[in-house]
Enzyme design. Structure first.
Site, PDB file in Angstrom:
ATOM      1  N   SER A  97     -34.228  30.203 -97.924  1.00  0.00           N
ATOM      2  CA  SER A  97     -35.511  30.150 -97.352  1.00  0.00           C
ATOM      3  C   SER A  97     -35.666  29.631 -95.994  1.00  0.00           C
ATOM      4  O   SER A  97     -35.126  30.420 -95.044  1.00  0.00           O
ATOM      5  CB  SER A  97     -36.321  29.161 -98.264  1.00  0.00           C
ATOM      6  OG  SER A  97     -37.738  29.108 -97.840  1.00  0.00           O
ATOM      7  N   ASP A 239     -41.527  32.596 -92.707  1.00  0.00           N
ATOM      8  CA  ASP A 239     -40.180  31.767 -92.771  1.00  0.00           C
ATOM      9  C   ASP A 239     -39.054  32.740 -93.070  1.00  0.00           C
ATOM     10  O   ASP A 239     -39.187  34.015 -93.056  1.00  0.00           O
ATOM     11  CB  ASP A 239     -40.286  30.783 -93.918  1.00  0.00           C
ATOM     12  CG  ASP A 239     -40.229  31.091 -95.226  1.00  0.00           C
ATOM     13  OD1 ASP A 239     -40.709  32.187 -95.449  1.00  0.00           O
ATOM     14  OD2 ASP A 239     -39.979  30.217 -96.160  1.00  0.00           O
ATOM     15  N   ASP A 241     -37.220  33.819 -95.751  1.00  0.00           N
ATOM     16  CA  ASP A 241     -37.326  34.815 -96.810  1.00  0.00           C
ATOM     17  C   ASP A 241     -38.736  35.520 -97.022  1.00  0.00           C
ATOM     18  O   ASP A 241     -38.821  36.096 -97.845  1.00  0.00           O
ATOM     19  CB  ASP A 241     -36.605  34.228 -98.030  1.00  0.00           C
ATOM     20  CG  ASP A 241     -37.584  33.132 -98.524  1.00  0.00           C
ATOM     21  OD1 ASP A 241     -38.246  32.048 -97.723  1.00  0.00           O
ATOM     22  OD2 ASP A 241     -37.512  32.920 -99.883  1.00  0.00           O
ATOM     23  N   ASP A 243     -41.720  34.149 -97.822  1.00  0.00           N
ATOM     24  CA  ASP A 243     -42.647  33.739 -98.818  1.00  0.00           C
ATOM     25  C   ASP A 243     -43.622  32.558 -98.310  1.00  0.00           C
ATOM     26  O   ASP A 243     -44.829  32.148 -99.103  1.00  0.00           O
ATOM     27  CB  ASP A 243     -42.013  33.175-100.089  1.00  0.00           C
ATOM     28  CG  ASP A 243     -41.083  32.007 -99.872  1.00  0.00           C
ATOM     29  OD1 ASP A 243     -40.926  31.583 -98.829  1.00  0.00           O
ATOM     30  OD2 ASP A 243     -40.349  31.375-100.807  1.00  0.00           O
TER      31      ASP A 243
END
Length: 459
Positions: A97, A239, A241, A243
């Protein structure tokens, strides 16, 4: 019981020191044993180590006798939606992440497209620690490629908004892709909604050279400047990834996750008054004001998208969010989704006919902030214990939340993803917020320093 390997959001660590290939292989065997059957959908973000980890994960699944599909580079919410709508037993997302480049991680996804529960995390850990994983010695699984997932995801997002009205506005938007994996989906979504797009930090790069993998109000000056330079209607930063997202209004002001969540919640609750909202204990108090307006209930959970998502599922909630820019729309999927948040923000603007800055001016003022201090888990636990002694009436649901009054509070909790302590605060004015944050940053540093000095003098 406390998880040993799972943190706030999946398993993360520095590769290959903590997150070694052997560890990933064996943990995947434990996850395969938990899933019992396939197929499993596997995807990964743009970190340098992600393709290697993907091969290890797929091989371990096959060794356990499970078939899997390799989705390749894909945002986390896209993989989660594909698991929910496809014929998959579950999914594994390879990502760390927003963590720094040297980190990576794995995140199991249940068949409903939502991260597995805390209870199931413990089941997987027990399988791993007892080495009770399945191994196939007669029939191995097969890994196949899968196509079309991203386009199906984008079309599903668009189905939840008034695409015709958005397209008629010809919005100009700036996408700060943060050198992350939203590069493969957010531009497609924006173009399908007839937006003129300006891209920054658009090259996928595991070093995250643009502004780091985590968007914060402090590192988005390029986004703000670009919105002003091109006279754009809004900007958005994702960000690593994909999400989470933070927005920038047409005046170049970066919105906190709390503010954008208030906007989107008001927009959705106006359409469905009485719907339930789920958020964490560290989110601002403004959501209660918005919810009361629409006769809606707010449910608070511990910090973490897993806590919010799983509570949304059990409550049938319409909305979920975290203060860090993670927004969840239950009708699509009960997970954080930066692309869905973008579509909803455009929908709100198009339906209202107002600019984003005007819409911000109409919601209750929200003064929130956060900071972090490096420390190990032992120091963090000692810090929280010391503060609990000093403030016996504080909320210790997650870390410690020191409530001064309804509009003034400070919350301190150990991060579940990095060796840091996070400090959150809300106040009734910016001046009071700055003073409150300064006071507690000084207090935390003094306690940490005192503990360190105490350890040094102990023989």
């Amino acid at each position: 019981m406390t998880a040993k390997f799972f943190g706030t959001n999946g398993i993360r660590g520095i590769f290959p020191e903590y997150l070694s290939p052997e560890f990933i292989h064996d943990m995947t065997l434990a996850i395969a044993t938990y899933f019992k059957d396939g197929p499993v959908l596997v995807g990964y973000d743009g970190r340098h180590s992600s393709p290697v980890l993907c091969k290890i994960v797929c091989s371990a699944l096959n060794f356990a006798g499970l078939n899997c599909y390799n989705a390749g580079l894909i945002p986390t919410p896209c993989l989660e939606y594909a698991v929910k709508t496809g014929r998959y037993i579950g999914g594994i997302m390879i990502t760390a992440s927003h963590n720094p480049p040297q980190y990576n991680g794995i995140k199991p996804v249940a068949c409903d497209g939502v991260e597995i529960s805390r209870e199931d995390e413990l089941i997987i850990e027990d399988i791993f620690l007892q080495k009770r994983w399945s191994k196939s010695h007669s029939k191995f699984g097969i890994t196949r490629k899968v196509e079309g997932i991203i386009l199906a995801f984008v079309n599903a997002v668009i189905a939840h908004v008034d695409a015709k009205k958005i397209r008629s506005k010809n919005y100009k938007i700036v996408l700060d892709l943060g050198n992350g994996v939203q590069t493969v989906s957010a531009p497609i979504l924006s173009e399908k909604l007839n937006c003129e797009i300006i891209l920054i930090n658009q090259n996928i790069d595991g070093d995250f050279p643009g502004r780091g993998s985590e968007p914060t109000p402090q590192n988005l000056s390029e986004l703000s400047d670009t919105v002003l330079l091109y006279d754009a209607d809004l900007g958005i930063a994702f960000d690593g990834d994909g999400d989470r997202s933070l927005f920038c209004d047409n005046m170049g002001c970066i919105l906190t996750g709390d503010i954008s969540a208030l906007l989107l919640s008001g927009h959705l609750l106006e359409k469905e008054p009485g719907a339930t909202v789920v958020t964490c204990v560290n989110s601002g108090s403004g959501i209660e004001f918005i919810a009361d307006k629409y006769n809606s209930e707010v449910i608070r959970t511990k910090v973490g998208s897993v806590e919010v998502s799983r509570r949304m599922v059990s409550e049938g909630a319409l909305i979920g969010f975290e203060e860090n820019g993670g927004f969840m729309f239950g009708k699509h999927n009960q997970v954080r989704d930066g692309a869905m948040a973008l579509a909803l923000m455009l929908d709100m603007m198009a339906c209202s006919g107002k600019s984003l800055s005007n819409l911000v001016s109409e919601i209750p003022e929200s003064f929130t902030t956060k900071d972090k201090i490096s420390c190990n888990s032992q120091q963090a636990d000692s810090l929280v214990a010391r503060l609990a002694e000093e403030f016996p009436n504080a909320d210790t649901t997650d870390g410690i939340k020191i409530i001064i009054d309804e509009k003034n509070w400070v919350m301190i909790r150990p991060s579940g993803t990095e060796p840091i302590i996070r400090i959150y605060a809300e106040s009734k004015s910016q001046k009071r917020l700055d003073s409150l944050m300064s006071e507690y940053l000084q207090k935390v540093n003094l306690i940490l320093s005192d503990d360190e000095n105490t350890r040094k003098v102990i023989p």
